[in-house]
Design an enzyme around this catalytic site. Structure first.
Site, PDB file in Angstrom:
ATOM      1  N   ILE A  87      44.961  30.352  35.594  1.00  0.00           N
ATOM      2  CA  ILE A  87      44.298  31.660  35.538  1.00  0.00           C
ATOM      3  C   ILE A  87      43.780  32.109  36.895  1.00  0.00           C
ATOM      4  O   ILE A  87      43.198  33.186  37.023  1.00  0.00           O
ATOM      5  CB  ILE A  87      43.133  31.641  34.527  1.00  0.00           C
ATOM      6  CG1 ILE A  87      42.137  30.519  34.868  1.00  0.00           C
ATOM      7  CG2 ILE A  87      43.656  31.480  33.108  1.00  0.00           C
ATOM      8  CD1 ILE A  87      40.923  30.477  33.950  1.00  0.00           C
ATOM      9  N   GLY A  88      44.015  31.312  37.921  1.00  0.00           N
ATOM     10  CA  GLY A  88      43.587  31.688  39.263  1.00  0.00           C
ATOM     11  C   GLY A  88      44.183  30.765  40.296  1.00  0.00           C
ATOM     12  O   GLY A  88      44.477  29.605  40.020  1.00  0.00           O
ATOM     13  N   GLY A  93      42.480  26.166  45.928  1.00  0.00           N
ATOM     14  CA  GLY A  93      43.256  25.408  44.957  1.00  0.00           C
ATOM     15  C   GLY A  93      43.613  26.285  43.772  1.00  0.00           C
ATOM     16  O   GLY A  93      43.840  27.485  43.929  1.00  0.00           O
ATOM     17  N   LYS A 115      38.683  24.017  37.830  1.00  0.00           N
ATOM     18  CA  LYS A 115      39.102  24.284  39.206  1.00  0.00           C
ATOM     19  C   LYS A 115      39.558  22.979  39.850  1.00  0.00           C
ATOM     20  O   LYS A 115      38.801  22.019  39.944  1.00  0.00           O
ATOM     21  CB  LYS A 115      37.963  24.887  40.024  1.00  0.00           C
ATOM     22  CG  LYS A 115      38.359  25.207  41.474  1.00  0.00           C
ATOM     23  CD  LYS A 115      37.156  25.532  42.344  1.00  0.00           C
ATOM     24  CE  LYS A 115      36.582  26.886  42.038  1.00  0.00           C
ATOM     25  NZ  LYS A 115      35.511  27.262  43.025  1.00  0.00           N
ATOM     26  N   ASP A 215      28.727  33.981  50.344  1.00  0.00           N
ATOM     27  CA  ASP A 215      30.068  34.524  50.109  1.00  0.00           C
ATOM     28  C   ASP A 215      30.038  35.473  48.919  1.00  0.00           C
ATOM     29  O   ASP A 215      30.865  35.394  48.017  1.00  0.00           O
ATOM     30  CB  ASP A 215      31.068  33.393  49.878  1.00  0.00           C
ATOM     31  CG  ASP A 215      32.522  33.850  50.058  1.00  0.00           C
ATOM     32  OD1 ASP A 215      32.746  34.868  50.766  1.00  0.00           O
ATOM     33  OD2 ASP A 215      33.429  33.209  49.503  1.00  0.00           O
TER      34      ASP A 215
END
Length: 420
Positions: A87-88, A93, A115, A215
């Protein structure tokens, strides 16, 4: 939107830490690589935040309820990291959808996002440890919840993984992009701005230690099943300044278009750096544009430079509002939110408001724009179905209440603001 990192040479006031100890019992082999954010860094030093409270001791005193997973657990959860469940994907990574057992009711499963960090050596390890340390001890309704972690050797080497609550409605960046089949309504954008401000306020001011996100950007703001916005990806986060210090000196890292100018120029990091990024994000919500877009005509590539000429004329101001909204908004609501953005984008970092002040201003705008809705979260509109020095509280209120021609430009002097 690319991330960047440039070293600034010798950083004499950089906080130094002792050698780290692994956050997991089976991760001792990686300890030699070092990190600024290991559990021993937290408990074995005695730095104090700018609020005068013992930051690291306070962090270590907090209970960590993270689950420790094995590689086998996560392979099972993600169907062996199936590409169909990805999904990402990014420089960090890959992220995979999966399911794990609910500890409260083992007969049920809960959806998670796993993740899998890429092999980026020391930097990748430091970001992994940072997330474990910070998200392991903080909890807030506007922060993505970290459920557990895994650090283990297998045939491919050391694997570093993080397990989060699943956020089914993706990122704000996605919904503002042309890829999204739906449009975030103006009321929902206001709620997202409020949620994000709540998350930053918690990190900056509501704990006995301060965390600087470093960020903050639309791709790191995720939406749950109820469209509540939550901050995610704390790999670059830092503890706030120690006593007697006005800032933390560090290498400049972040995302082009969001970083505060004083941070880029000097490497001096404060919570006001996050406030600048929040101001940029507000203009993303207003315009539907990215902070830096090389695919736009030359004069429109930098968002802050593009909006600047429209701020002096309230009649032309509408031209910067996201056309996908098709006029379905109250212009005064948009203008008032732009005022908040301009305060956050003050060139002098010390003159920017604190996030608690920003939150108060945004909350007033939300309340004025959505009277009598019972606090319900506004919904999306399918695209195909659409018809058409520190700012004082009193000054902030006066700014928001007055909406006459030219006030937008006066609050944001183009000479004092430079797009990053």
């Amino acid at each position: 939107m690319k991330c960047f990192l440039f070293p600034l040479g010798d950083k004499k006031d950089e906080q130094r830490s002792p050698k780290p100890v692994s956050p997991t019992s089976n991760f001792s082999d990686v300890n030699k690589s070092g990190s600024d954010f290991s559990p021993r860094d937290v408990s074995g030093t005695s730095t104090v935040s700018s609020t005068g409270r013992n930051s690291n001791t306070s962090m270590s005193a907090r209970e960590n309820n993270l689950r420790e997973f094995t590689i086998g657990d996560l392979k099972s959860a993600t169907r062996n990291f199936s590409r169909s469940g990805m999904i990402g994907e990014g420089g960090f990574g890959c992220v995979f959808w999966g399911t794990i057992k609910n500890l409260e009711d083992p007969s049920k499963k809960i959806e998670v996002a796993v993740k899998q960090l890429g092999k980026r050596g020391l930097q990748g390890h430091k970001e992994w440890v940072t997330e474990v340390n910070f998200l392991g001890v903080v909890e807030h309704s506007n922060l993505v919840k970290l459920l557990g972690h895994c650090a283990e050797d297998d045939e491919r080497g050391i694997q570093r993984l993080l397990v989060y609550e699943y956020m089914p409605n993706q990122s704000v960046e996605f919904h503002l992009s042309p890829r999204s089949p739906t449009v975030l309504t103006w009321d929902l954008r206001l709620r997202i701005a409020q949620d994000a401000a709540r998350g930053l306020t918690y990190l900056h001011e509501e704990m006995d230690f301060q965390i600087i996100f470093r960020d903050f950007k639309s791709s790191n703001i995720l939406l749950d099943e109820n469209w509540t916005a939550k901050l995610s990806d704390f790999g670059l986060a830092r503890l706030g300044p120690s006593p007697g210090s006005s800032h933390v000196s560090t290498d400049v890292v972040g995302t082009m278009g969001y970083a505060a100018p004083e941070y880029i120029q000097t490497g001096r990091l404060t919570s006001k750096s996050d406030v600048w990024g929040y101001g940029v994000f507000i203009y993303e919500l207003i315009t539907g544009r990215r902070p830096l877009d090389r695919n736009k005509p030359k004069g429109e590539q930098k968002l802050l430079e593009w909006v600047r000429p429209y701020l002096s004329d309230t009649r032309r101001f509408r031209l910067i509002v996201d056309p996908r909204l098709e006029g379905k908004y109250m212009i005064k609501s948009v203008q008032k939110l732009a005022v908040v953005a301009n305060l956050c984008l003050t060139r002098n970092a010390k003159a920017r408001p604190k996030m608690s002040e920003v939150l108060e201003m945004v909350t007033k705008i939300v309340e004025a724009s959505s009277p009598g809705n019972g606090g319900k979260k506004p919904q999306l509109v399918p695209l195909k179905s659409q018809e058409t020095s520190r700012v004082e509280e009193g000054k902030n209120k006066k700014v928001l209440d007055g909406a006459e021609g030219g006030w937008l430009e006066k609050l944001w002097n183009p000479k004092n603001v430079r797009a990053c």
